[in-house]
Structure formats: C-alpha cells, structure tokens
Design a protein around this motif. Structure first.
Motif, PDB file in Angstrom:
ATOM      1  N   LEU A 108       0.843  -1.196   0.000  1.00  0.00           N
ATOM      2  CA  LEU A 108       0.000   0.000   0.000  1.00  0.00           C
ATOM      3  C   LEU A 108       0.879   1.247   0.000  1.00  0.00           C
ATOM      4  CD1 LEU A 108      -2.841   1.287   0.304  1.00  0.00           C
ATOM      5  CD2 LEU A 108      -2.612   0.986   2.768  1.00  0.00           C
ATOM      6  N   ASP A 109       0.592   2.146  -0.932  1.00  0.00           N
ATOM      7  CA  ASP A 109       1.261   3.455  -0.956  1.00  0.00           C
ATOM      8  C   ASP A 109       0.315   4.456  -0.344  1.00  0.00           C
ATOM      9  OD1 ASP A 109       3.599   2.744  -2.439  1.00  0.00           O
ATOM     10  OD2 ASP A 109       2.313   2.576  -4.207  1.00  0.00           O
ATOM     11  N   LEU A 110       0.813   5.257   0.571  1.00  0.00           N
ATOM     12  CA  LEU A 110      -0.083   6.240   1.171  1.00  0.00           C
ATOM     13  C   LEU A 110       0.667   7.487   1.636  1.00  0.00           C
ATOM     14  CD1 LEU A 110       0.498   5.884   4.417  1.00  0.00           C
ATOM     15  CD2 LEU A 110      -1.006   3.935   4.142  1.00  0.00           C
ATOM     16  N   VAL A 111      -0.115   8.510   1.835  1.00  0.00           N
ATOM     17  CA  VAL A 111       0.421   9.780   2.315  1.00  0.00           C
ATOM     18  C   VAL A 111      -0.214  10.065   3.660  1.00  0.00           C
ATOM     19  CG1 VAL A 111       0.459  12.276   1.914  1.00  0.00           C
ATOM     20  CG2 VAL A 111       0.722  10.694  -0.023  1.00  0.00           C
ATOM     21  N   ASN A 112       0.606  10.387   4.646  1.00  0.00           N
ATOM     22  CA  ASN A 112       0.051  10.872   5.903  1.00  0.00           C
ATOM     23  C   ASN A 112       0.110  12.392   5.825  1.00  0.00           C
ATOM     24  OD1 ASN A 112      -0.389  11.426   8.799  1.00  0.00           O
ATOM     25  ND2 ASN A 112      -0.413   9.184   8.829  1.00  0.00           N
ATOM     26  N   ASN A 113      -1.062  12.987   5.659  1.00  0.00           N
ATOM     27  CA  ASN A 113      -1.136  14.394   5.271  1.00  0.00           C
ATOM     28  C   ASN A 113      -0.571  15.352   6.303  1.00  0.00           C
ATOM     29  OD1 ASN A 113      -3.461  13.137   6.394  1.00  0.00           O
ATOM     30  ND2 ASN A 113      -4.678  14.954   6.082  1.00  0.00           N
ATOM     31  N   ARG A 114      -0.037  16.428   5.779  1.00  0.00           N
ATOM     32  CA  ARG A 114       0.608  17.451   6.586  1.00  0.00           C
ATOM     33  C   ARG A 114      -0.455  18.286   7.292  1.00  0.00           C
ATOM     34  NH1 ARG A 114       5.830  20.194   5.182  1.00  0.00           N
ATOM     35  NH2 ARG A 114       5.877  22.092   6.377  1.00  0.00           N
ATOM     36  N   LEU A 115      -0.287  18.462   8.603  1.00  0.00           N
ATOM     37  CA  LEU A 115      -1.320  19.140   9.390  1.00  0.00           C
ATOM     38  C   LEU A 115      -0.779  20.398  10.056  1.00  0.00           C
ATOM     39  CD1 LEU A 115      -2.872  16.019  11.155  1.00  0.00           C
ATOM     40  CD2 LEU A 115      -3.577  17.080   9.013  1.00  0.00           C
ATOM     41  N   VAL A 116      -1.657  21.326  10.277  1.00  0.00           N
ATOM     42  CA  VAL A 116      -1.327  22.529  11.039  1.00  0.00           C
ATOM     43  C   VAL A 116      -2.075  22.418  12.365  1.00  0.00           C
ATOM     44  CG1 VAL A 116      -1.319  25.051  11.027  1.00  0.00           C
ATOM     45  CG2 VAL A 116      -1.161  23.791   8.866  1.00  0.00           C
ATOM     46  N   ALA A 117      -1.332  22.515  13.466  1.00  0.00           N
ATOM     47  CA  ALA A 117      -1.940  22.211  14.764  1.00  0.00           C
ATOM     48  C   ALA A 117      -3.075  23.171  15.112  1.00  0.00           C
ATOM     49  CB  ALA A 117      -0.880  22.239  15.863  1.00  0.00           C
ATOM     50  N   ARG A 153      -2.991  34.800  13.392  1.00  0.00           N
ATOM     51  CA  ARG A 153      -3.337  33.464  12.894  1.00  0.00           C
ATOM     52  C   ARG A 153      -2.621  33.218  11.564  1.00  0.00           C
ATOM     53  NH1 ARG A 153      -4.618  29.142  15.444  1.00  0.00           N
ATOM     54  NH2 ARG A 153      -6.094  30.334  16.685  1.00  0.00           N
ATOM     55  N   SER A 154      -2.526  34.241  10.731  1.00  0.00           N
ATOM     56  CA  SER A 154      -1.835  34.053   9.444  1.00  0.00           C
ATOM     57  C   SER A 154      -0.380  33.686   9.684  1.00  0.00           C
ATOM     58  CB  SER A 154      -1.884  35.338   8.610  1.00  0.00           C
ATOM     59  OG  SER A 154      -3.181  35.844   8.535  1.00  0.00           O
ATOM     60  N   GLU A 155       0.237  34.334  10.661  1.00  0.00           N
ATOM     61  CA  GLU A 155       1.632  34.028  10.996  1.00  0.00           C
ATOM     62  C   GLU A 155       1.751  32.604  11.531  1.00  0.00           C
ATOM     63  OE1 GLU A 155       2.735  37.196  13.658  1.00  0.00           O
ATOM     64  OE2 GLU A 155       4.768  37.314  12.865  1.00  0.00           O
ATOM     65  N   ALA A 156       0.780  32.203  12.333  1.00  0.00           N
ATOM     66  CA  ALA A 156       0.823  30.858  12.919  1.00  0.00           C
ATOM     67  C   ALA A 156       0.890  29.791  11.828  1.00  0.00           C
ATOM     68  CB  ALA A 156      -0.401  30.630  13.810  1.00  0.00           C
ATOM     69  N   PHE A 157       0.149  29.996  10.762  1.00  0.00           N
ATOM     70  CA  PHE A 157       0.142  29.009   9.686  1.00  0.00           C
ATOM     71  C   PHE A 157       1.527  28.822   9.062  1.00  0.00           C
ATOM     72  CE2 PHE A 157      -4.520  29.163   9.511  1.00  0.00           C
ATOM     73  CZ  PHE A 157      -4.810  27.871   9.111  1.00  0.00           C
ATOM     74  N   ILE A 158       2.339  29.886   9.060  1.00  0.00           N
ATOM     75  CA  ILE A 158       3.637  29.780   8.381  1.00  0.00           C
ATOM     76  C   ILE A 158       4.817  29.798   9.349  1.00  0.00           C
ATOM     77  CG2 ILE A 158       2.901  30.625   6.111  1.00  0.00           C
ATOM     78  CD1 ILE A 158       3.980  33.413   6.984  1.00  0.00           C
ATOM     79  N   THR A 159       4.529  29.704  10.664  1.00  0.00           N
ATOM     80  CA  THR A 159       5.654  29.642  11.612  1.00  0.00           C
ATOM     81  C   THR A 159       5.506  28.544  12.660  1.00  0.00           C
ATOM     82  OG1 THR A 159       4.712  31.237  13.176  1.00  0.00           O
ATOM     83  CG2 THR A 159       6.058  32.129  11.396  1.00  0.00           C
TER      84      THR A 159
END
Ligand SMILES: Cc1cc2nc3c(=O)[nH]c(=O)nc-3n(C[C@H](O)[C@H](O)[C@H](O)COP(=O)(O)OP(=O)(O)OC[C@H]3O[C@@H](n4cnc5c(N)ncnc54)[C@H](O)[C@@H]3O)c2cc1C
Lengths: 787, 259
Positions: A190-199, A287-293
């Motif tokens: 099985l090939d799969l991706v464990n998706n990238r999450l933002v806490a 919040r915008s900063e949180a997404f990229i830091t």
C-alpha cells in the motif's frame, strides 16, 4: 459544589471556571510596564539568497525603537535540535544551522529575516513593511522525492544534500525480513500519504521578553508546554544565560497539541531584544503568521508491505517512508519519524520480522515536528490500513484477521525494540464489538441504502508508547535531554497542600486530576490540594507535557513525593501518640496506632510540623515539604480498538461520520470524565485529519491554505456523538499508579477507522477501490468514485 | 490594520458626499468582509463611512408581490422573515450567528464574492438593486468576480425581490469557509424559470440558460438529468472544474426537487 472525589471520581474541571468565565491568564493577557511590540519581517518566497536588508526607511518611521537583522544575532547560537539520529550507516544526521533571524538565505515562506521593535504594534507592523530585503529568489524544493534527486536545489548549501538521515530499523533484521517476503504466500502493498497538518491551537503563540537590568535577570513569558525545556535550550544553546538568571513562565496556555513543545526563534528574539533595549518586548502571533511559523505535523509518504503465510498469519512487515523535516530541524523533529514511529510498527500484532526505513528530508517548507500522537499516528495509520487492505485482497473478515494475529501474552518483546508490559487486545476488541453494536450494522446499512446513501464500517486497533520515557533509554536513542518528571509537595501548617509540578497543563485538566491522586493517598478531600505549574521560578526542573506523559510520569513523581510526606508525617504522628513509627496507619486523613483507638488527625500532624513544640526534633527536621523525581522504567502502552461508520452521498462524494466508538485500555483511570474528554478531542482531531485537514504547498513553496478560509478545521457538526469506553483496564506494571496515558489515543486510533470505513462503503457499492489518501474531501472521494 | 478614520453619519446624503470628497474612503456595511480585509492589511482606506446609523436602510417590507429589503438589513433578519422562504433559508445558511447578525445584504451584493450566496438569490429571483442613483436589474448588475455595475460613490439602498411561485436554494459548502463551493438558486414564477449558480464559474454568478430552458419545458429534477454547465469552472484545492460542473447539476436537481 459537592466535595470532590478521589481517584476514579469524575470531578468537574476546576480550571474551567476561570477558562469559561474569561478569567484565564494567558500570555497575551499580560502586559509589562514600558513594553514595546515586535513585528517580524518574514520571507514571502520559499527559497532565496538574502543579499542584504535595508532597514533605513523602517528606522525612520514613527515609534520605532530598534530594528534587528540577522547580523545582530551573529554572536549568539542558533535554535538547537534536541534529538540526534544515527543513520543506518552509523553516521549522525545532517544538522543545519538555524539562526534566530535568517542569515544569508531564506528557506521557507515565513522565515524571519528582520524584526522591528516599536512603541505600538501597528507602528511595528508599518515599519516591518518598510524593510527592504534584497532577496534573489532560488528554485524551491517542496516534494520530498524530488528534493533527493541529483541536482535538486539544496535547502542548506553547506550540507551534502537534502537528506537529513536514512534510518534503518532494525538494520540487522533487514535480510531476514526480505527473506520472509520472498517466502510469503501473500504480500499486500500500500502506498499512502500521511497528510501534513497545522496544529492550530485556539491560542496563537505569544512571547514577552523582560529584562531586569538591576539584577541582570531575564524572564520569558511564553505559550509553552514545557517552560523548563525552553529555559534549558534557550539559555544554554542560544543566548548563553545560566538557569539562575533566566526564568521562563508559561501561564495559562490555550492548547498546544505538540506545536508548543518546541523552542521557537521568536522566544529567543524577545528575550534577546528585551535586554538589548532594556525594555519588555512583546510578540503576539497572528493566525496568518501561525500558519507559516508554528511547526506542522505528520507529512509522511510511505510504502508499506505486509507478508502473510498461507494461514493468514503475518510473517513480516516492511515500510519505506519519506518524512518531511521542513527547512530546519525543530526541537524534536528527528525523533518523530524514527523512535516514535518505527518502534510502534508491530502494533497489536505478533509479526515476527519488521524492517522500517525512513528518509528524513529537508524542503523549503515550515519545519515539521511532533503533533498529537507524533509518529504513532503515522505508524498506526499505515499498519491498520495495510491490514484492512490485506483482508480485502484475501477475502477474509478484517476483524478476524486482526484477532488471529493479536499479541496475547505479556510482557511481549516486539521485533522493533520495545517491550509491552500489559494489554488485552482481545478484550478491547470484544468491548468494541459490543459498544459499536457491530451486529446491528447490516440493518443500519439497509437504512442508509433506503436514503440513497452508501454506508461503510471501518474497524482498527492501535497501540501507542506513552509516558515518554526512561531517560537512559532515550539517551541511547539520541535524545539530548532526560525525560523524567518532578514534583514538590508542600504541606501547609493547617493541612492544605500545594503541589508544584514540572508537568504543564494547557487544557488537560491537571489542576483537577492531580489533586485526586495526592488527596486519595492521604484520604483528604482533593479541594485541599492546589496545583502550581508553568513557572521555572517556583516549580522543580521538569520536562513538561507531551507524549501522554503527565499522569504516568508527572503523576508518579507526585506519588513518590507524597509517599515521602506520608512517611515523615507518620513519624510525627508516632511521636504525638507515643507509638512506634511502624505501627502508624493513615486512613481517611487520620493517623492511628494499629490495634488501638488512638488517633490524630492529618491537620494535627501538619500543625506539629510547623509548630514543633512537641516534636522529635532530634530525629527529623520541622516542616513538611518533599521533592521527588521520577524516571520510568519503560514506556506505557495504551491500546484499543476503534470503529467508525460513515455515510457517503454518492452524488457529491461527501462523507459524514454516522457513528464512532472507541474501546480503550488506559490502565487505571483517575478521572473518567477528563479521560472521556481527551478521547473525544483526540478523535475530533483524527477525524479532522481524515476528512478535512491538510496543508497544501504549491511547487513554489507557497502555502495555498494558510487561513481558515481554506484550511478546514473540524467543527462540532463534523463529528458525531462518540461512544467511548475505558472499562478494559490492564494497569501498567511499572508506575505506581498503574496508569498509561490517554491524551493522544483518539488522534492515533481514529484516522484509519475513518478511511477504512470510506473504502468499505465504496467497495460495498461495487467499486474496486483500495485506498484514498487523506483528507477524504468530497472532491477526492467523488474523483475516486469516477475512476 | 492600517490607521483609518471612521464616521457614521445619520443621513445617506452625507455618506455620499463624504465618499465623493475622498476617493480613498470606503463605505462600511456589516464589516464581515471589509474588516477581515483590513485586519490582514490587504486594503488601506483613509476612512470608513459606516451605514450603521441610517435607519431607513434597515428592514423588510412587502407590497404588491414585491419584497423590499433595506441594504443594511442583516442576514439574521432576512432569515427570520418568511416572505420568500427560499431567500430566508439562503440567509440562514450564511456563515455563523455572529456573521449573520452583522453582515448585510447590501454588503454582500456590493462585494459580489464569487462564492457568496446572495448573488445567486438576487439573480435567481430577478431582483432589482436599488441604489442612491438608479435601479439596476440583477441581470445587468453582476459583472464577474467581485465586479458589479456600481460606480464611484453609488450605494445600494435596497433590493426588490418579486415573490416567486416556487423557489429554493441549495448550497454545497466549501469545507473550510463554508461559503458555497457551488450554490444553485432556482425559481419559477408563472412560466418564467430562473437558475442562478454561484461558487462555480470563473466569471462569477451566472444564469444557467440550458437548465432554465429544460425546466421551462418540464419543471422536474429529471429534466436536468445528466446536464452540466459549459464555460470555465473554478478549479482549486477544494474541487476541480469537473467536480464543480458536476455539482452544479446535482445542486440544481436538488433545488428543483426542493421547490
Ligand atoms: C466567517 C464568515 C463566513 C461567511 N460565510 C458566508 C456564506 O456562507 N455565504 C455568503 O454569502 N457570505 C458569507 N460571508 C460573508 C458575509 O455574508 C458578509 O457579511 C458579506 O459578504 C458582506 O456584508 P457586510 O455587510 O459585512 O459588508 P462589509 O464587509 O461592510 O462590506 C463589504 C464591501 O461592500 C461594500 N458595501 C457595504 N455595504 C454597501 C452598500 N450598501 N452599498 C455599496 N457598497 C457597500 C463595502 O465598501 C465593502 O467593499 C461570511 C463571512 C464570514 C466572516
């Protein structure tokens, strides 16, 4: 209010009174006299050569106190990494520098290259926009496999490639594993991706640096899950401040989910800048900063293979994972895809041979580190998905296939280096079948069909290693820290207690659960016990809260300290009653002499300790205060079985969760209501990962969903009412409470249940689909249905 | 946010005069779009001229088969009003309670977000947009993504909706924002059928002529079986153009069924 109960009582969370009435004291609620505000100038490109930063226009703007660039930090250390991995060739990982403010290059969108400190926040932001960075944009690497190709742009020019490490585990087993595959009757791949999450904790990060020039003391107020760890990392590795001159305070913290474990550049910046300008300096993330830091979580790309013999016994397991590190190594990043992931690959099954390969890769994206579950969800997801796929391929019942391969004898040494002390996977599966009413599924399937909906059932198990963990073991594995926990129990003269713990509560309910433990040991009401945490100035050195460790490790330290208190109190009681120490019994807050009707109350003894008129001063000191450190002998191994039922709207591909049941074994339970809440929250996050969430970068390294307009967090109506049960209890054998930890289980166990259910629903409808990558958005499910 | 002034005159004429005098001034409705834009520093108006104190822009009245909704009427008030149930349902499905108690119908139509709901309602009902200068038929009002027929200091004062025989709006939520990934408003008044689609097209809200013709011949979901709109559909992380085109067909059939 009714009196609180002790261990096992569902006491309401006392901290909620302040959280729900707006009386919490979060870092952003704090404002220091004379405080200035910070705004960071952050890279808008994912990769570029930073040729120069022109701050002159910014410096001339109103209210600007000072502008800092990377050059100001040339003399201090970079942000350190707390874990070193040794690869399959015995080489240590590649570890790039991580300057507080970028020097020479910017490496991800959001990488800070300058900062303005100004009188007001708006002035700081205005001036930050006026900073002119001369950046030569370079091609970005975003895809991990592309990043490892010959000639790929390098995130760090001084490293040999974008490969952080190539880890093989257990390398010595590899040949045997390959041989087992060659002999297998059936192999499922099985090939799969464990998706990238933002806490995305509700409270964004905040840091306030404060400097007392008269004493030369620095203080950092920060949104952290582990203030002592920040003090150690920032003090020793970045700014060179010894612990006695540096205080770190993490007051009420509004959720962390792992993302507030790590030491971040903004913390070091504020502490440094406060001293430089001799004024308090405050930064509040938008919040915008949180997404990229804020560090992201997960982001694994995996191929997993399961080998079975002709009787469907698992004979070997082999996995190949690329794990994204992002642009820099965050505090615990290297440990997540290795020791927190590879060691869990046995799951609940007696697969005798396992080999795990992990390539950790640098890319021009935000650093990736631990996020609720950290490595264990990635392990569980792939294992439980490949088992369900194997069941489909073999045409056997997926629960029966699991049961057949369960580990049933404990302790059990896995082929991936850990030893499970206790567990009963048959019991949790039996419990699950009952609480999820699996026998009623066919009827529910019919009802869904009648509504034009496709119904599916997903079942899976999970195991996790919690209570992180024995220091000597993690030291061998590359941790640059110990992982014990501490507690000081201070008994006051009139009998009340204050417990100062190195654990940190950021939503877990420690202030309610911990007193239940201490009060039960003494036999007093938990309302007599107060918990103090989050301030290095008044708590003993502790390692903080993550990895479901607070009760198992921090609670155990509290037990040890309380045992010392009780031992000393018994001596005092013996003196007061003129009896031998060994004859003293403590029950319900009363000391009595065995076999007599003589007794003194808890309060008499505590008073005597501080008013030692009649006291064995030649034998013991006055006062009643004890500290203990606890370093566990092993991890703890919570486990469970989960079931999810979904409905799919065949016209739109929209998945709704109709039912979710969780049968967990957390060992002994201190507060069942808090445990329910932890499981609910964890499942909610797992459903978020499975159906909704996923950070998406374009090929230039721009985050396409950097706001809640496009990044879908789970909301109340995305999740069902859960059925949770934790009556299956196999207590941990090596900690004094017999507890295992429950904070991450829901997030670990639920994604495979959801995906298994969706695949099941589609296959019952005639599709031959075997997998869809998370998040299972309507468009993805619909697209999968078209092919 | 950048610094700005805010004024709240009580006379509409004053609002218009202020806007004419200062071309960097912007009118403020409920602020549910404008304020987030300012907070992200994506706009830097010199001043906001609020409509909040102009009472005559608020309220709903019915007369002679026409429902007139003042531009400053908030979504919650439209949702609570029953004169055109489909429109009330549309308003009740916008955002969350705080958005619905602040956001206004005038603001939504002035903004003309390609994923917003009200544009589909206005176009799908053949509404008339009343401004400080003129009356504009919905068919002439929407001009593409965030583009409308409004000029300079022109302010929407009210929207007139003819009451249909039957109407329904069905929205498929974009999972994150819960704006319309696709929303379809269908109405029938006598033999006149309107099908307005939001969220889907690269050119903003549009009337789906083929569907209208098919429904005029047979006002039943089956009439739309297998139909999808032509034209360029939006493709993004939430759905491909093909998916959106498909959803338009599904939502249109569901809207007809709900009529
Ligand atoms: C969380 C959230 C969810 C949302 N969900 C949805 C949804 O599901 N569906 C949906 O349709 N919308 C949704 N919205 C948008 C919401 O409906 C807004 O209220 C609306 O789009 C704008 O109305 P407003 O009154 O708030 O306008 P403002 O934000 O005040 O103004 C918007 C624009 O219109 C101009 N303007 C305002 N009033 C007038 C007027 N009378 N005449 C001329 N120009 C004017 C302003 O100058 C500005 O350019 C959502 C918003 C939020 C914050």
């Amino acid at each position: 209010m009714p009196a609180d109960g002790g261990i096992g009582a569902p006491n309401k969370r006392r901290e909620d009174i302040r959280f729900l009435t707006g009386k919490g004291n979060y870092t952003d609620d704090m404002n220091k006299r004379g405080q200035a505000y910070v705004a960071f100038a952050r890279s808008q490109v994912a990769h570029g050569t930073l040729k120069g930063v022109d701050t002159s226009a910014a410096e001339a703007m109103p209210g600007v106190v000072r502008v800092f660039t990377g050059a100001d930090f040339a003399e201090v250390g970079g942000i350190p990494c707390g874990w070193q991995i040794t690869d399959k060739h015995g080489e240590v990982m590649q570890e790039p520098a991580h300057p507080v403010l970028a020097q020479g290059k910017v490496r991800h969108v959001g990488d800070p290259y300058a900062a303005v400190v100004a009188e007001t926040l708006d002035q700081a932001r205005d001036a930050a926009e006026a900073i002119e960075a001369d950046i030569d944009e370079l091609p970005a690497v975003v895809d991990m496999k592309a990043a490892l190709l010959e000639g790929a742009p390098k995130v760090h020019d001084d490293l040999t490639s974008n490969l952080c490490y190539d880890w093989g585990f257990v390398e010595e087993n590899k040949a045997a594993v390959d041989e087992a595959f060659a002999k297998a009757a059936h192999v499922t791949t099985l090939d799969l991706v464990n998706n990238r999450l933002v806490a995305n904790p509700m409270e964004p990060r905040v840091a306030i640096g404060d400097y007392d020039s008269s004493a030369g003391d620095s203080t950092l107020y920060t949104t952290s899950q582990n203030p002592h760890v920040i003090r150690l990392l920032m003090g020793a590795f970045v700014l060179g401040i010894p612990e006695h001159k540096l205080r770190v305070v993490a007051p009420d913290v509004g959720g962390g989910f792992g993302s507030k474990i790590f030491h971040y550049a903004e913390e070091a910046f504020c502490t440094f800048a406060a001293k430089a300008i001799n004024r308090p300096v405050k930064w509040t993330s938008t919040r915008s900063e949180a997404f990229i830091t804020d560090c992201h979580g997960r982001d694994h790309v995996t191929t997993i293979q399961l080998a079975l013999d002709a009787e469907n016994n698992f004979t070997a397991l082999r996995t190949d994972t690329h794990a994204n590190m992002g642009a820099y190594l965050s505090t615990f990043a290297p440990s997540v895809p290795t020791w927190l992931h590879g060691t869990l690959m046995a799951g609940n099954y007696k697969t005798p041979l396992i080999y795990v390969n992990v390539k950790a890769v640098f890319t021009n994206t935000v650093p990736v580190d631990a996020y609720r579950g950290a490595g264990r969800p990635e392990a569980t997801y792939q294992l439980e998905r490949v088992i369900s796929k194997a069941a489909m391929e073999l045409g056997v019942d997926q629960i029966a296939l699991r049961r057949q391969n369960f580990i049933t004898e404990f302790p059990y040494a896995t082929p991936v280096a850990v030893e499970y002390d206790t567990g009963d996977y048959v019991a949790t599966m039996d419990k699950l079948e009952q609480i999820a009413d699996l026998s009623g599924f066919e009827a529910r399937l019919k009802a869904s069909k009648a509504k034009g909906k496709l119904r599916g059932l997903g079942v899976n198990c999970y195991i996790e290693a919690c209570g992180i963990a024995p220091s000597n073991l993690v030291g061998q594995l590359g941790a640059r820290a110990g992982l014990y926990e501490s507690a000081t129990v201070r008994v006051n003269a009139t009998g009340g207690l204050v417990v100062m713990t190195g654990s940190h509560s950021h939503g877990q309910g420690h202030e309610t659960a911990f007193p239940q433990v201490v009060a039960s040991m003494i036999g007093i009401d938990p309302s007599m016990v107060e918990i103090v945490h989050g301030d290095t100035a008044n708590t003993p050195m502790g390692m903080g809260t993550y990895g479901s460790r607070s009760l198992a490790v921090g609670g155990s330290a509290m037990v040890k300290a309380t045992e010392k208190i009780i031992a000393k109190a018994k001596k005092i009681a013996a003196h007061l009653m003129e009896a031998a120490d060994s004859d003293i019994e403590l029950k319900d807050g009363q000391f009595s002499v065995a076999g007599t009707d003589k007794s003194v109350a808890w309060g008499d003894v505590t008073l005597a300790a501080y008013v030692p008129h009649n006291y064995p001063l030649e034998e013991i000191e006055p006062g009643l205060e004890e500290t203990a450190f606890y370093d566990p002998a092993n991890f703890t191994y919570p486990s469970g079985a989960y079931a999810c039922e979904v409905e799919i709207d065949p016209e739109t591909g929209k998945v709704t969760i109709e039912a979710f049941a969780a049968a967990d074994d957390f060992g002994n339970i201190v507060n069942p209501m808090i445990v329910d809440g932890q499981v609910h929250g964890g499942i909610g996050q797992g459903i978020g990962q499975a159906l909704l969430e996923g950070a998406v970068y374009d090929e230039d390294g721009q985050l396409l969903n950097g706001s809640f307009m496009d990044y879908a967090m789970p909301r109340a109506d995305d999740v069902p009412f859960y059925t949770v049960d934790h009556s299956c209890q196999t207590p941990c054998t090596h900690n004094p409470l017999g507890v295992k930890g429950c904070g991450e289980a829901g997030a670990i166990g639920s994604p495979p249940a959801v995906v298994n259910a969706v695949v099941d629903a589609l296959r019952r409808n005639g599709s031959d689909i075997t997998h869809i990558d998370m998040p299972l958005t309507p468009s993805r499910v619909w697209s999968a249905m078209q092919s | 946010m950048y610094e700005f002034d805010i004024k709240a005159p009580s006379k509409l004429g004053k609002v218009v005069r202020k806007l004419k005098k200062d071309e960097d001034a912007v009118v403020l409705g409920g602020g549910q779009t404008l304020i987030p834009t300012l907070k992200q520093r994506l706009a830097a108006p010199s001043q906001l001229i609020s409509l909040a104190k102009i009472d005559k822009l608020k309220g709903i009245s019915s007369d002679n088969g026409v429902v007139t909704i003042g531009a400053s009427t908030v979504h919650a008030d439209v949702a609570a009003d029953g004169a055109i149930p489909a429109l009330s349902a549309l308003a009740g499905g916008i955002g969350d309670p705080s958005v619905r108690n602040r956001g206004t119908i005038g603001g939504s139509l002035a903004n003309n977000d390609p994923s917003a709901c009200y544009p589909a309602g206005a176009l799908g009902l053949g509404a008339t947009i009343v401004t400080t200068d003129r009356k504009i038929a919905a068919d002439d009002y929407f001009r593409g993504l965030f583009e409308t027929a409004l000029e300079g200091a022109e302010i929407i004062t009210a929207i007139e909706f003819p009451v249909p025989d039957k109407a329904a709006y069905v929205k498929f939520d974009q999972p994150a924002s819960r704006f319309a990934l696709v929303g379809v408003f269908v109405s029938r008044t006598g033999s006149d059928v309107r099908v307005a689609v939001t969220g889907a097209s690269e050119s903003g809200v549009f009337r789906w002529a083929e569907a209208e013709a098919a429904l005029a011949a047979n006002f039943a979901p089956e009439a739309l079986e297998g139909m999808t709109p032509s034209g360029d559909m939006i493709g993004d992380i939430h759905g491909s153009p093909e998916y959106r085109a498909h959803l338009v067909g599904v939502m249109a059939r569901r809207a007809v069924a709900a009529c």
